[in-house]
Scaffold this motif. Structure first.
Motif, PDB file in Angstrom:
ATOM      1  N   PHE A 194      36.052  47.071  36.372  1.00  0.00           N
ATOM      2  CA  PHE A 194      35.635  45.760  37.082  1.00  0.00           C
ATOM      3  C   PHE A 194      34.517  45.371  36.386  1.00  0.00           C
ATOM      4  N   TYR A 237      36.959  41.528  39.393  1.00  0.00           N
ATOM      5  CA  TYR A 237      37.697  41.930  40.136  1.00  0.00           C
ATOM      6  C   TYR A 237      38.965  41.524  40.310  1.00  0.00           C
ATOM      7  N   ASP A 238      39.432  40.159  40.204  1.00  0.00           N
ATOM      8  CA  ASP A 238      40.557  39.630  40.168  1.00  0.00           C
ATOM      9  C   ASP A 238      41.258  39.897  38.870  1.00  0.00           C
ATOM     10  N   LYS A 261      43.510  48.342  45.879  1.00  0.00           N
ATOM     11  CA  LYS A 261      42.413  47.971  45.120  1.00  0.00           C
ATOM     12  C   LYS A 261      41.199  47.663  45.698  1.00  0.00           C
ATOM     13  N   LEU A 262      41.214  47.034  46.540  1.00  0.00           N
ATOM     14  CA  LEU A 262      39.884  46.529  47.675  1.00  0.00           C
ATOM     15  C   LEU A 262      39.261  47.894  48.237  1.00  0.00           C
ATOM     16  N   PHE A 304      37.522  49.307  45.072  1.00  0.00           N
ATOM     17  CA  PHE A 304      36.250  48.697  44.818  1.00  0.00           C
ATOM     18  C   PHE A 304      35.085  49.028  45.925  1.00  0.00           C
ATOM     19  N   ASP A 334      33.165  35.900  41.239  1.00  0.00           N
ATOM     20  CA  ASP A 334      34.400  36.244  41.496  1.00  0.00           C
ATOM     21  C   ASP A 334      35.113  34.928  42.349  1.00  0.00           C
ATOM     22  N   SER A 384      38.599  35.580  43.696  1.00  0.00           N
ATOM     23  CA  SER A 384      39.544  35.979  44.319  1.00  0.00           C
ATOM     24  C   SER A 384      39.593  35.765  45.761  1.00  0.00           C
ATOM     25  N   ARG A 402      36.768  37.470  47.884  1.00  0.00           N
ATOM     26  CA  ARG A 402      35.754  37.219  47.555  1.00  0.00           C
ATOM     27  C   ARG A 402      34.470  37.524  48.738  1.00  0.00           C
ATOM     28  N   ILE A 459      34.058  40.942  49.039  1.00  0.00           N
ATOM     29  CA  ILE A 459      33.322  41.776  47.991  1.00  0.00           C
ATOM     30  C   ILE A 459      32.134  41.537  48.047  1.00  0.00           C
TER      31      ILE A 459
END
Length: 214
Positions: A31, A36-37, A62-63, A66, A124, A126, A129, A132
């Motif tokens: 990361f 992230y994306d 994935k989230l 994270f 970020d 994505s 966002r 995150i």
């Protein structure tokens, strides 16, 4: 169908916990390197070893990975701030406690890992966002501020300080200490130790005694 992003690992064996740690460590590295994306869960599992099914079972997606990485990092970073609470219990003066907190805050906030995470969430683009950035705020600035706010509230209750809003006061103190250091660190500029110490000393002086001549 993949598990939901709030799936949480539970009842892990020591071997399972070690596997989880390897995945989270690899996730942090990927990361920070790729954002992230662009981060690939295949790359993360290639570094950590193991299968994608293990990642989905432990973290959901994935989230979820994270979020777990942010929690792990935050827990490690903030363990050191328990010293502020210990200082309150052993009777350190507010000046001593705030200087200790300010120095420790700068050490952590200006670390390569923290600067990398801050850069990640602020750049970020994505679709995740908002989530995150919310995760980063909850696990970073808000948690950091909560530790100091709790200490200040204790001082108010004991009659040592007079503060209307300890949460706001904690943010104000931290911003005085941090100044433009975080921005400079993101630009790759070195912050001399002498400059950090001067910032802490002056922030404590202004916070506790103000700028008027006594």
């Amino acid at each position: 169908m993949q598990p939901e992003p709030n799936a949480k690992p539970c009842g892990l064996t020591p071997k399972g916990l070690e596997r989880q740690k390897r995945i989270l460590d690899a996730a942090r590295d990927v990361f920070l390197e790729q954002g992230y994306d662009n981060a690939s869960i295949n790359e993360i599992m290639c570094r950590a070893g193991g299968s994608l099914s293990t990642l989905y079972r432990l973290f959901g997606n994935k989230l979820g990975l994270f979020e777990a990485m942010m929690t792990q990092t935050s827990n490690r970073v903030f363990a050191a701030f328990e010293a502020v609470e210990c200082a309150a219990r052993r009777g350190d003066s507010p000046e001593q406690a705030l200087k200790h907190y300010g120095r420790l805050m700068l050490e952590r906030v200006l670390s390569q890992e923290a600067v990398g995470l801050y850069r990640l969430v602020t750049t970020d683009c994505s679709s995740e966002r908002d989530r995150i950035q919310a995760l980063f705020y909850e696990q970073g600035p808000k948690r950091l501020n909560g530790k100091l706010s709790a200490y200040l509230q204790t001082q108010v209750e004991q009659g040592g300080m007079q503060i209307q809003d300890t949460e706001l006061a904690a943010f104000q103190f931290l911003e005085m200490v941090k100044g433009n250091f975080q921005l400079r660190a993101m630009m790759g500029m070195e912050i001399p130790e002498s400059e950090r110490e001067r910032a802490v000393e002056q922030a404590v002086e202004l916070f506790l005694y103000g700028a008027t001549r006594r």
